[in-house]
Design an enzyme around this catalytic site. Structure first.
Site, short mmCIF file in Angstrom:
data_model
loop_
_atom_site.label_atom_id
_atom_site.label_comp_id
_atom_site.label_asym_id
_atom_site.label_seq_id
_atom_site.Cartn_x
_atom_site.Cartn_y
_atom_site.Cartn_z
N GLY A 375 -24.75 -1.95 -16.40
CA GLY A 375 -24.35 -2.63 -15.06
C GLY A 375 -22.68 -2.25 -15.69
O GLY A 375 -22.47 -1.62 -16.05
N GLY A 376 -21.39 -2.85 -14.30
CA GLY A 376 -20.26 -2.66 -14.30
C GLY A 376 -19.47 -2.96 -15.98
O GLY A 376 -19.01 -1.58 -16.19
N PHE A 377 -20.51 -3.50 -16.92
CA PHE A 377 -19.66 -4.05 -17.47
C PHE A 377 -19.63 -3.41 -18.89
O PHE A 377 -19.50 -3.31 -19.89
CB PHE A 377 -19.78 -5.53 -18.06
CG PHE A 377 -21.18 -6.09 -17.71
CD1 PHE A 377 -22.57 -5.53 -18.51
CD2 PHE A 377 -21.82 -6.58 -16.59
CE1 PHE A 377 -23.73 -5.83 -18.79
CE2 PHE A 377 -23.34 -6.25 -16.38
CZ PHE A 377 -24.29 -5.84 -17.63
N VAL A 380 -27.19 -3.45 -21.41
CA VAL A 380 -27.85 -4.32 -22.13
C VAL A 380 -28.50 -4.33 -23.23
O VAL A 380 -29.55 -3.30 -22.66
CB VAL A 380 -28.06 -5.30 -20.78
CG1 VAL A 380 -28.51 -6.88 -21.49
CG2 VAL A 380 -27.02 -6.14 -20.24
N ASP A 492 -19.60 -15.58 -9.60
CA ASP A 492 -20.30 -14.52 -8.83
C ASP A 492 -21.79 -14.91 -9.41
O ASP A 492 -23.14 -14.70 -9.88
CB ASP A 492 -20.47 -13.53 -9.99
CG ASP A 492 -20.99 -11.86 -9.98
OD1 ASP A 492 -20.99 -11.90 -8.49
OD2 ASP A 492 -21.15 -11.50 -10.29
#
Length: 684
Positions: A375-377, A380, A492
């Site tokens: 993801g953008g973060f 995982v 979110d």
């Protein structure tokens, strides 16, 4: 004379006791010997009779193109004592087949020297394209192969992908099973039991063994046409001879141990003869049930021997054991109090998440071997803590976290303990390396269950289950708003951030955009919109709609309920009817004008889905003051009679006939206003 007589009597008594103990020892040592001798005699008699039957009726035979076939294989017309029924062949004029599971596989090679048989799936025998007749997956006991076991470690795995795989030579396409939206591939590789080569966008379909083919072979069905090798055991029906041989070896070992000089050595090494017998059977005979029977018999014999030894040495052993038992019981009572204190201290310690070093994360994730998502973060990865406890390790990119804010967020979220909120197990802040460690959710996110066609993912939630999941999510959001010392706004809420555990309990995750505020704050101040397009409340886009508060999460939850009710995304540009593009507007018209709907088109909606839609429409009102609190939402979702729920006002800016225009205007407005701000969220 009297002293001499007393002395003689004493010596006679000692000799009698010693003789009695010797006889007891002899009986204990005689038990396994008798068992081995009886086994050998019985096996010898039955073995001679079996050998006579075999010489009279069991001769080598031909089957298909193969000649001189003997046991363990047999034909369906052979006498019962010939061969093994588990290796029964079906013979035709030019081919031989054998049944594994529900499929008759074609035999192309048979080697007694190597103990292998080569089989070809009937679907691939003619070189046709398709899935295997049945999936033969590897396991520890190879139960899916019957009496056979794979001869190699090469597997052909079929997988269904949602998008085209390019740049990976190992993924060989299957055109006959693919279409515009689904792409089927075959991967021929080693170690199929782990599926380490499974691409994130692909799902497993079926598997079958394959031979070790050259990697340059592009067409996977050429490899499958060659078949696969399985191991068989030629001596599978000669188990009586094996037992007789192992019994002779164990008997010889038993007498060698019996000739030992020390009695304690004899007792100590005595079980070795039985253990040797069990391992001898296991080395010669590979079938599980025979090995299990042998182990059971050996265990029974050793239990009898132990009881005999305890009877002999009881007077010397029981008394010390009682003393040690009493002492151990007192120590155990003292240890119980210590354990209670330790458990209390550990419970207090678990209120805060554990801090891990980056080197520990490498060990937990096994060098970041298994990637769960991106993801953008950041990324995982799947990890494993001590005690076989699986976790999800979210590695944050350097541009997405600030040092002080990161530690503050970790210490706050680490205190959240709710059944519907993913628990933060630990964190890492080691130099520039930062990560969050959450409990592992094996069933993935909610979006793959409500957006996928029926049965695609193996689970399709019923309306009752959707209501339960909706109530669970609502309770989790209500806990964030009211159950903590600080009010936590998620910002979110969407299907992708709702994870499902092994009991299919929903859990809210991904607090990357969450903010903490005192409960007394009626106004939340942020400088940029935050959330995902399609779930963002209007006040986050323009302050003219109202104040930013916990009602922003209520709006996002309402959009989530609408998607759960329709099992589709709220905006679907591929809808057949233009009025159905924006689902909330379309379902509102269906609920408020049922008479017109019956004239134009037959419309049916279940009560539970209707409940989700009505509650969702209440949650997505434009003005935050018109939306219910999460406590009220839970009450509405738990109502039994859906007719008791009033229909809310129309929560849209446009008229009834312009739902498509409203969707396009809002979507354009959302993209123009926040596409840049979403990439970097900064709080005032």
């Amino acid at each position: 004379m009297k002293k001499t007589s007393t002395k003689n009597n004493s010596q006679s008594l000692c000799m009698a006791m010693a003789c009695k103990a010797s006889w007891r020892s002899f009986y204990a040592l005689l038990l396994p010997l008798l068992f081995l001798l009886l086994s050998q005699a019985a096996v010898t008699a039955t073995g001679q009779q079996q050998q006579q039957w075999s010489q009279e009726a069991c001769a080598p035979f031909s089957c298909g193109l193969f000649h001189d076939i003997s046991h363990p294989f047999r034909r369906t017309t052979d006498p019962p004592q010939c061969g093994d029924r588990m290796y029964e062949l079906t013979c035709d004029s030019d081919k031989a087949t054998i049944s594994i599971g529900s499929t008759h596989y074609l035999i192309t090679q048979l080697s007694y020297k190597r103990g292998t048989i080569r089989l070809v799936d009937p679907k691939f025998a003619s070189g046709s394209c398709g899935l295997p007749s049945q999936s033969l997956t590897p396991s520890d006991d190879y139960s899916s192969f019957g009496v056979f076991s794979p001869a190699g470690n090469v597997w052909a795995s079929f997988m269904n992908c949602t998008r085209r795989i390019e740049g990976l030579a190992s993924y060989r396409p299957v055109p006959c099973l693919s279409n515009n939206n689904t792409f089927v591939y075959v991967v021929v590789a080693d170690g199929g039991n782990r599926l380490s080569y499974l691409y994130p966008s692909c799902h497993f379909l079926s598997m079958i063994p394959a031979i070790d083919a050259e990697s340059s072979t592009r067409d996977a069905f050429r490899i499958l046409h060659m078949g696969f090798d399985l191991l068989f055991y030629e001596a599978s029906n000669d188990w009586k001879r094996i037992i007789r041989q192992c019994a002779i070896e164990s008997k010889s070992l038993f007498f060698d141990l019996l000739r030992g000089k020390h009695m304690l050595s004899q007792v100590y090494f005595l079980p070795y003869s039985e253990i040797h017998f069990a391992f001898c059977i296991g080395d010669h005979y590979q079938r599980a049930f025979i090995t299990q029977i042998t182990i059971a018999v050996v265990v029974f014999i050793q239990i009898v021997q132990l009881l005999a030894v305890f009877l002999i040495l009881g007077r010397l052993v029981i008394a010390p054991m009682i003393v040690w038992f009493l002492l151990g019981y007192k120590l155990w009572n003292r240890g119980v109090t210590v354990d209670l204190i330790e458990k209390f201290l550990r419970r207090q310690q678990t209120l805060m998440p554990t801090r891990y070093a980056y080197s520990e994360l490498i060990a937990i994730t096994r060098h970041f071997r298994e990637k769960l998502g991106q993801g953008g973060f950041g990324s995982v990865f799947k990890g494993e803590l001590l005690g076989d406890r699986f976790v999800a390790v979210k590695m944050l990119s350097n541009s997405k976290c600030n040092g002080d804010d990161f530690i503050n967020e970790v210490s706050t979220l680490g205190r959240i303990h709710h059944v519907n909120v993913v628990r933060l197990v630990g964190y890492c802040s080691d130099g520039s390396k930062r990560a969050l460690i959450y409990e592992y959710m094996p069933n993935g996110s909610l979006d793959k269950y409500i957006f996928a066609p029926n049965g695609t993912n193996g689970h399709f939630f019923t309306s009752e289950k959707l209501i339960q999941i909706a109530i669970g999510i609502a309770r989790g959001i209500d806990y964030l708003h009211q159950g903590c010392d600080m009010q936590i706004l998620h910002f979110d809420i969407k299907p992708h951030n709702i994870l499902i555990d092994h009991n299919f309990t929903p859990k809210i995750s991904d607090f990357g955009l969450a903010k903490l505020y005192p409960k007394t704050n009626a106004l939340v101040s942020i400088s940029a919109a935050r959330g995902t397009i399609g779930y963002i409340a209007p006040e986050l886009i323009s302050r003219s709609f109202g104040k930013i508060s916990f009602k922003s999460d209520v709006y996002s939850f309402g959009m989530l309920l609408m998607e759960m009710a329709g099992r589709r995304r709220n905006v679907d540009p591929h809808a057949g009817n233009s009025s159905q593009v924006y689902y909330p507007s379309w379902i509102y018209d269906k609920l408020t004008q049922p008479d017109e709907v019956e004239v134009v088109n037959k419309f049916e909606i279940q009560d539970l889905e209707k409940k989700l839609a009505i509650v969702g429409l209440w949650c997505i009102q434009l003005r935050p003051s018109d939306r219910p609190t999460m406590s009220r939402v839970i009450e509405m979702l738990e109502v039994d009679d859906v007719d008791c729920l009033p229909i809310p006002p129309k929560p849209f800016l446009s008229s009834r006939n312009s739902s498509t225009d409203r969707s396009s205007i809002l979507t354009k407005h959302s993209f123009d206003s926040i596409s840049i701000e979403l990439s970097s969220v900064v709080s005032e």
